[in-house]
Design an enzyme around this catalytic site. Structure first.
Site, PDB file in Angstrom:
ATOM      1  N   CYS A 120      30.795  52.122  40.489  1.00  0.00           N
ATOM      2  CA  CYS A 120      31.807  52.081  39.417  1.00  0.00           C
ATOM      3  C   CYS A 120      31.207  52.116  38.015  1.00  0.00           C
ATOM      4  O   CYS A 120      31.709  52.810  37.126  1.00  0.00           O
ATOM      5  CB  CYS A 120      32.695  50.858  39.590  1.00  0.00           C
ATOM      6  SG  CYS A 120      31.823  49.359  40.042  1.00  0.00           S
ATOM      7  N   HIS A 163      35.240  47.538  33.646  1.00  0.00           N
ATOM      8  CA  HIS A 163      33.856  47.297  33.225  1.00  0.00           C
ATOM      9  C   HIS A 163      33.676  47.836  31.809  1.00  0.00           C
ATOM     10  O   HIS A 163      34.187  48.911  31.466  1.00  0.00           O
ATOM     11  CB  HIS A 163      32.873  48.044  34.130  1.00  0.00           C
ATOM     12  CG  HIS A 163      32.850  47.562  35.547  1.00  0.00           C
ATOM     13  ND1 HIS A 163      33.402  46.374  35.962  1.00  0.00           N
ATOM     14  CD2 HIS A 163      32.311  48.145  36.656  1.00  0.00           C
ATOM     15  CE1 HIS A 163      33.211  46.231  37.267  1.00  0.00           C
ATOM     16  NE2 HIS A 163      32.555  47.297  37.715  1.00  0.00           N
TER      17      HIS A 163
END
Ligand code: A2P
Length: 340
Positions: free
Chosen positions: A124, A239
């Protein structure tokens, strides 16, 4: 054309979003069959019965999308391929295999042309970084890269989200924090400076190693120098990344801004006068990678700095996996090559 699709890890944090994205993006599926562990077998999900993995239950699929951890992918992805399904795997199990394309849909879709049945979805943190770096790398080459991540807990799975919530609730109520079980330290009101695990004798975490390796593989540049620190922060989703890079050739900030503005899947949010830059909350629930804080790194004449934020469950995992499936469909690649 309509495909029978298996979603393996269908009850998990990413698997749940994968099922939703297949429907939302109207992927041409005649059936979407959920698979999970024995614990969940028999449960109903969207009117379908959850299956456990067995030699019988995996027969008859065109496509299998996995997010059930490396061990499950290691054992069952090749079996799905043998049974005739193309596999898009979200775990780290196959990413380093030179025979397995590692693909970000907007960045290196052509790598799909040489698939042998198995395709890996990148980590990710690497995923969102690639969307931001690709246009800069193509225009001016990236010689050196330094990334610090601020990673949310949903990337670790459903258990980690529950751990953050339970610890936060306890702290706010003035109760002793429940013992951490997912992370080595409490995550509520804390920042963990080493996201991932340290392999024996390694001073980098596996999460940091993934970004270092996968960045070079996806950009096709083994010369790229890269340093990474991955941190875990008490954020549910998305994130964030602080990126400093040095280009090989001159590239002005304005030129870089124009390149980023044209990149598919990327949205610039960059107006310092209004405190406009991407945040984790703003990125959560969106498919795009948000980029801001673009500026000259004052320590190097070809240095650039930027701030890159994206929903790790969406572009960082489920959305990209479904985009890969879409490209495979558009290019007639949902078939296992005879030689595989
Ligand atoms: P289950 O819910 O039955 O445990 P997360 O990453 O959010 O923790 O989710 C992991 C996903 O992988 C879940 O859907 C989980 O199913 C599934 N899973 C874990 N172990 C296996 C296994 N051995 N076989 C199939 N699915 C598994």
């Amino acid at each position: 054309m309509s495909y029978r699709v298996a979603v393996v890890g269908a009850t998990g944090a990413v698997g749940t979003v994968m099922r939703a994205k297949l429907r939302e993006r109207r992927f041409p599926a005649s059936a979407i069959v959920p698979f999970a562990s024995e614990r969940s077998a028999g449960r109903e999900l969207d009117g379908e019965t959850v299956r456990a993995l067995s030699d019988e239950s995996i027969q008859g699929f065109d496509l299998a999308i996995f997010s059930a951890g490396g061990a499950t992918s290691g054992e069952w992805a090749p079996r799905f391929v043998e049974a005739g399904a193309v596999v898009v795997d979200n775990s780290s199990k196959w990413r380093r295999d030179p025979e397995v394309p590692l693909v970000v849909a907007e960045v290196n879709p052509d790598a799909l042309e040489r698939h042998k049945g198995l395709i890996a979805n990148p980590n990710c943190s690497t995923m969102q970084l690639m969307v931001a770096l690709k246009p800069i790398h193509d225009a001016a080459g990236i010689a050196r890269l330094n990334v610090s991540t601020y990673q949310s807990v949903s990337g670790t799975g459903v258990k980690a989200v529950k751990e953050l919530e339970a610890q936060t609730r306890a702290a706010l109520d003035g109760r002793p924090l429940p013992e951490p079980t997912v992370y080595p330290h409490p995550i509520a009101f804390n920042v963990l400076g080493g996201a991932g695990n340290f392999a024996e004798g390694d001073d980098h975490t596996d999460e940091e190693r993934k970004m270092m390796f996968e960045t070079r593989k996806i950009l096709g540049d083994d010369e790229l120098a890269i340093a990474v620190t991955c941190a875990r922060v008490p954020v549910r989703n998305s994130h964030s990344e602080s990126v400093s890079l040095e280009t090989r050739e001159d590239l002005s900030v304005d030129e870089a801004r124009a390149l980023l503005a044209r990149m598919p899947g990327l949205e610039l949010v960059d107006d310092p006068s209004r405190h406009a830059y991407p945040t984790a909350l703003a990125a959560a629930g969106r498919d795009e990678v948000l980029v801001g804080r673009l500026r000259r790194d004052p320590t190097h004449p070809r240095g650039l700095q930027l701030w890159v934020v994206s929903d790790n469950l969406l572009k960082g995992a489920a959305t990209n996996a479904i985009q890969i499936a879409e490209v495979l469909h558009e290019r007639g690649l949902i078939k296992v090559p005879a030689a595989a």
